[in-house]
Design a protein around this motif. Structure first.
Motif, PDB file in Angstrom:
ATOM      1  N   CYS A 170      -0.555  -7.962   0.335  1.00  0.00           N
ATOM      2  CA  CYS A 170       0.153  -8.695   0.111  1.00  0.00           C
ATOM      3  C   CYS A 170       1.005  -9.420  -1.462  1.00  0.00           C
ATOM      4  O   CYS A 170      -0.146  -9.368  -2.203  1.00  0.00           O
ATOM      5  CB  CYS A 170      -0.226 -10.402   1.814  1.00  0.00           C
ATOM      6  N   ASP A 171       1.612 -10.052  -1.126  1.00  0.00           N
ATOM      7  CA  ASP A 171       2.402 -10.339  -2.691  1.00  0.00           C
ATOM      8  C   ASP A 171       1.751 -12.081  -3.072  1.00  0.00           C
ATOM      9  O   ASP A 171       1.412 -12.002  -4.216  1.00  0.00           O
ATOM     10  CB  ASP A 171       3.518 -10.480  -2.613  1.00  0.00           C
ATOM     11  N   SER A 172       1.484 -12.891  -2.130  1.00  0.00           N
ATOM     12  CA  SER A 172       0.449 -13.731  -2.291  1.00  0.00           C
ATOM     13  C   SER A 172      -0.568 -13.226  -1.774  1.00  0.00           C
ATOM     14  O   SER A 172      -0.600 -13.437  -0.121  1.00  0.00           O
ATOM     15  CB  SER A 172       1.347 -14.908  -2.268  1.00  0.00           C
ATOM     16  N   GLN A 173      -1.842 -15.119  -1.894  1.00  0.00           N
ATOM     17  CA  GLN A 173      -2.539 -15.328  -0.412  1.00  0.00           C
ATOM     18  C   GLN A 173      -2.079 -16.443   0.353  1.00  0.00           C
ATOM     19  O   GLN A 173      -2.852 -16.776   1.359  1.00  0.00           O
ATOM     20  CB  GLN A 173      -3.930 -16.415  -1.910  1.00  0.00           C
ATOM     21  N   ILE A 174      -0.752 -16.739   0.198  1.00  0.00           N
ATOM     22  CA  ILE A 174      -0.181 -17.883   1.243  1.00  0.00           C
ATOM     23  C   ILE A 174      -0.081 -17.003   1.946  1.00  0.00           C
ATOM     24  O   ILE A 174      -0.317 -16.941   3.612  1.00  0.00           O
ATOM     25  CB  ILE A 174       0.726 -18.569   0.482  1.00  0.00           C
ATOM     26  N   ILE A 175       0.714 -15.985   1.839  1.00  0.00           N
ATOM     27  CA  ILE A 175       1.201 -14.887   3.160  1.00  0.00           C
ATOM     28  C   ILE A 175      -0.155 -14.504   3.634  1.00  0.00           C
ATOM     29  O   ILE A 175       0.531 -14.192   4.552  1.00  0.00           O
ATOM     30  CB  ILE A 175       2.560 -14.061   1.977  1.00  0.00           C
ATOM     31  N   ALA A 176      -1.132 -13.710   2.798  1.00  0.00           N
ATOM     32  CA  ALA A 176      -2.090 -13.482   3.767  1.00  0.00           C
ATOM     33  C   ALA A 176      -2.691 -14.133   4.630  1.00  0.00           C
ATOM     34  O   ALA A 176      -3.185 -13.195   5.792  1.00  0.00           O
ATOM     35  CB  ALA A 176      -3.068 -12.978   2.754  1.00  0.00           C
ATOM     36  N   GLU A 177      -3.140 -15.314   5.031  1.00  0.00           N
ATOM     37  CA  GLU A 177      -3.048 -16.630   5.620  1.00  0.00           C
ATOM     38  C   GLU A 177      -2.513 -17.003   6.670  1.00  0.00           C
ATOM     39  O   GLU A 177      -2.512 -17.050   7.872  1.00  0.00           O
ATOM     40  CB  GLU A 177      -3.703 -18.094   4.682  1.00  0.00           C
TER      41      GLU A 177
ATOM     42  N   ASN B 278      -7.065 -10.011 -14.983  1.00  0.00           N
ATOM     43  CA  ASN B 278      -6.772 -10.946 -13.949  1.00  0.00           C
ATOM     44  C   ASN B 278      -6.199 -10.989 -12.541  1.00  0.00           C
ATOM     45  O   ASN B 278      -6.507 -11.769 -11.700  1.00  0.00           O
ATOM     46  CB  ASN B 278      -6.457 -12.202 -15.405  1.00  0.00           C
ATOM     47  N   ASP B 279      -5.356 -10.192 -12.639  1.00  0.00           N
ATOM     48  CA  ASP B 279      -5.290 -10.141 -11.251  1.00  0.00           C
ATOM     49  C   ASP B 279      -5.537  -9.709 -10.538  1.00  0.00           C
ATOM     50  O   ASP B 279      -6.140  -8.860 -10.276  1.00  0.00           O
ATOM     51  CB  ASP B 279      -3.470  -8.980 -11.433  1.00  0.00           C
ATOM     52  N   GLN B 280      -5.234 -10.542  -9.704  1.00  0.00           N
ATOM     53  CA  GLN B 280      -6.389 -10.326  -8.246  1.00  0.00           C
ATOM     54  C   GLN B 280      -5.394  -9.619  -6.885  1.00  0.00           C
ATOM     55  O   GLN B 280      -3.960 -10.150  -6.900  1.00  0.00           O
ATOM     56  CB  GLN B 280      -6.384 -12.107  -7.793  1.00  0.00           C
ATOM     57  N   ARG B 281      -6.072  -9.451  -6.444  1.00  0.00           N
ATOM     58  CA  ARG B 281      -4.572  -8.548  -5.332  1.00  0.00           C
ATOM     59  C   ARG B 281      -5.353  -8.932  -3.501  1.00  0.00           C
ATOM     60  O   ARG B 281      -6.788  -9.426  -3.581  1.00  0.00           O
ATOM     61  CB  ARG B 281      -5.085  -7.058  -5.003  1.00  0.00           C
ATOM     62  N   HIS B 282      -4.178  -9.418  -2.625  1.00  0.00           N
ATOM     63  CA  HIS B 282      -4.558  -9.859  -1.022  1.00  0.00           C
ATOM     64  C   HIS B 282      -4.123  -9.300  -0.345  1.00  0.00           C
ATOM     65  O   HIS B 282      -3.140  -8.389  -0.458  1.00  0.00           O
ATOM     66  CB  HIS B 282      -3.559 -11.457  -1.615  1.00  0.00           C
ATOM     67  N   TYR B 283      -5.326  -8.971   0.601  1.00  0.00           N
ATOM     68  CA  TYR B 283      -4.568  -8.321   2.026  1.00  0.00           C
ATOM     69  C   TYR B 283      -5.195  -8.571   2.899  1.00  0.00           C
ATOM     70  O   TYR B 283      -5.931 -10.328   2.804  1.00  0.00           O
ATOM     71  CB  TYR B 283      -6.250  -7.245   1.632  1.00  0.00           C
ATOM     72  N   VAL B 284      -4.627  -8.226   4.261  1.00  0.00           N
ATOM     73  CA  VAL B 284      -4.283  -8.036   5.483  1.00  0.00           C
ATOM     74  C   VAL B 284      -5.322  -7.009   6.170  1.00  0.00           C
ATOM     75  O   VAL B 284      -4.944  -6.434   6.228  1.00  0.00           O
ATOM     76  CB  VAL B 284      -3.101  -8.901   6.644  1.00  0.00           C
ATOM     77  N   GLU B 285      -7.030  -7.839   6.031  1.00  0.00           N
ATOM     78  CA  GLU B 285      -7.258  -7.213   6.581  1.00  0.00           C
ATOM     79  C   GLU B 285      -7.802  -7.042   8.004  1.00  0.00           C
ATOM     80  O   GLU B 285      -8.245  -8.194   9.043  1.00  0.00           O
ATOM     81  CB  GLU B 285      -9.074  -7.326   6.449  1.00  0.00           C
ATOM     82  N   LEU B 286      -7.586  -5.576   8.647  1.00  0.00           N
ATOM     83  CA  LEU B 286      -8.228  -5.843  10.284  1.00  0.00           C
ATOM     84  C   LEU B 286      -8.950  -5.240  10.900  1.00  0.00           C
ATOM     85  O   LEU B 286      -9.412  -3.735   9.845  1.00  0.00           O
ATOM     86  CB  LEU B 286      -6.870  -4.972  11.098  1.00  0.00           C
ATOM     87  N   SER B 287     -10.184  -5.606  11.267  1.00  0.00           N
ATOM     88  CA  SER B 287     -11.105  -5.220  12.173  1.00  0.00           C
ATOM     89  C   SER B 287     -10.548  -4.512  13.175  1.00  0.00           C
ATOM     90  O   SER B 287     -10.410  -5.293  14.513  1.00  0.00           O
ATOM     91  CB  SER B 287     -12.184  -6.054  12.301  1.00  0.00           C
ATOM     92  N   MET B 288     -10.801  -2.897  13.638  1.00  0.00           N
ATOM     93  CA  MET B 288     -10.478  -2.123  14.929  1.00  0.00           C
ATOM     94  C   MET B 288     -12.025  -1.691  14.754  1.00  0.00           C
ATOM     95  O   MET B 288     -12.134  -0.867  14.533  1.00  0.00           O
ATOM     96  CB  MET B 288      -8.869  -1.583  14.227  1.00  0.00           C
TER      97      MET B 288
ATOM     98  N   ALA C  99       5.607 -13.173  15.524  1.00  0.00           N
ATOM     99  CA  ALA C  99       5.751 -13.510  13.423  1.00  0.00           C
ATOM    100  C   ALA C  99       6.716 -12.821  13.256  1.00  0.00           C
ATOM    101  O   ALA C  99       6.551 -10.840  13.759  1.00  0.00           O
ATOM    102  CB  ALA C  99       4.806 -13.691  13.121  1.00  0.00           C
ATOM    103  N   TYR C 100       7.622 -12.099  12.397  1.00  0.00           N
ATOM    104  CA  TYR C 100       7.770 -11.719  11.909  1.00  0.00           C
ATOM    105  C   TYR C 100       8.075 -11.881  10.051  1.00  0.00           C
ATOM    106  O   TYR C 100       8.793 -12.738   9.771  1.00  0.00           O
ATOM    107  CB  TYR C 100       9.412 -11.199  11.993  1.00  0.00           C
ATOM    108  N   GLU C 101       7.516 -11.311   8.838  1.00  0.00           N
ATOM    109  CA  GLU C 101       7.070 -12.001   7.650  1.00  0.00           C
ATOM    110  C   GLU C 101       7.738 -10.572   7.208  1.00  0.00           C
ATOM    111  O   GLU C 101       6.943  -9.236   7.355  1.00  0.00           O
ATOM    112  CB  GLU C 101       6.179 -12.377   7.514  1.00  0.00           C
ATOM    113  N   ASN C 102       7.979 -10.468   5.985  1.00  0.00           N
ATOM    114  CA  ASN C 102       7.555  -9.846   4.573  1.00  0.00           C
ATOM    115  C   ASN C 102       6.083  -9.908   3.435  1.00  0.00           C
ATOM    116  O   ASN C 102       6.073 -11.347   3.839  1.00  0.00           O
ATOM    117  CB  ASN C 102       8.701 -10.224   3.561  1.00  0.00           C
ATOM    118  N   LEU C 103       5.636  -9.002   3.681  1.00  0.00           N
ATOM    119  CA  LEU C 103       4.150  -8.911   3.321  1.00  0.00           C
ATOM    120  C   LEU C 103       4.545  -8.220   1.822  1.00  0.00           C
ATOM    121  O   LEU C 103       3.849  -9.364   0.382  1.00  0.00           O
ATOM    122  CB  LEU C 103       3.257  -7.446   3.341  1.00  0.00           C
ATOM    123  N   ARG C 104       5.736  -7.232   1.020  1.00  0.00           N
ATOM    124  CA  ARG C 104       5.646  -7.037   0.263  1.00  0.00           C
ATOM    125  C   ARG C 104       7.187  -6.745  -0.269  1.00  0.00           C
ATOM    126  O   ARG C 104       8.061  -6.220   0.848  1.00  0.00           O
ATOM    127  CB  ARG C 104       5.140  -6.136  -0.656  1.00  0.00           C
ATOM    128  N   GLU C 105       7.761  -7.227  -0.813  1.00  0.00           N
ATOM    129  CA  GLU C 105       9.345  -7.832  -1.467  1.00  0.00           C
ATOM    130  C   GLU C 105       9.300  -6.570  -2.338  1.00  0.00           C
ATOM    131  O   GLU C 105       8.760  -5.867  -3.580  1.00  0.00           O
ATOM    132  CB  GLU C 105       9.784  -8.568  -1.803  1.00  0.00           C
TER     133      GLU C 105
END
Length: 206
Positions: A170-177, A140-150, A73-79
């Motif tokens: 990430c820019d959105s919850q959809i991208i993070a999920e 009101n703004d929420q922040r979405h993350y990809v969290e790695l347990s290492m 996979a290759y994805e843009n997390l933030r633009e």
């Protein structure tokens, strides 16, 4: 005389064909799209994807790249100005920032699947902002993350080792999920392939 004329005609035609075949226009063909990914983690031919094709090109420029490594996979997390991308391969996860003007990507995080215990999408509330000496409110703004347990030491048992949990915004919850699902899928397939016992044929033993 007529025979000599025919031979001259054929010879001239042969020279013309040869000269035409040597022109740069006939030798070079412009590529209209990047080379496709020919095999996935399951061993099947995936459908063509321009995003995966670009990820495959970028994977070959990454540090610690191995020729047997497959892009998953290759994805843009933030633009925008805060450019952040993730490249998921069959061996590891790489988080980096990349611009077309830079020759090498700036690696922010890299982790092998033996180090990753879990990956999940998390959402955190906005920061607290004070409006006065005795009043506080939450943005009101929420922040979405990809969290790695290492794992700090992959040689220890999961219940005994301390863990670190880096987060990538990430820019959105959809991208993070989506990215979390892709990393977990690649990690599970990597674990299955690593634990697979290949049985040799009796003919090979003989």
């Amino acid at each position: 005389k007529p025979a000599v004329g025919m031979l001259d005609l054929f010879s001239g035609a042969a020279y013309a064909v040869r000269d035409t075949s040597k022109t740069p226009l006939s030798r070079s063909v412009q590529r209209v799209r990047p080379s496709r990914v020919v095999v996935g983690l399951t061993g099947l031919l995936p459908r063509y994807s321009g995003t995966l094709a670009r990820g495959q090109q970028l994977l070959k420029t990454m540090p610690q790249y191995h020729p047997t490594e497959i892009v998953v996979a290759y994805e843009n997390l933030r633009e925008g100005m805060e450019d952040m991308r993730v490249l998921v391969s069959s061996e590891r996860v790489r988080v980096f920032s990349y611009t077309e003007h830079s020759s090498n990507p700036n690696i922010v995080l890299t982790a092998t699947y033996t180090e990753i215990l879990e990956c999940r999408a998390t959402t955190l509330p906005g920061n607290l902002m004070g409006l006065g000496p005795s009043s506080m409110t939450v943005s009101n703004d929420q922040r979405h993350y990809v969290e790695l347990s290492m794992a700090s030491d992959p040689r220890l048992q999961p219940g005994l080792l301390p863990t670190k949990k880096p987060k990538v915004r990430c820019d959105s919850q959809i991208i993070a999920e989506k990215v979390s699902q892709q990393i977990n899928c690649a990690r599970n397939l990597h674990s299955e392939l690593w634990q697979t016992v290949v049985k040799k044929d009796e003919e090979d033993d003989e």
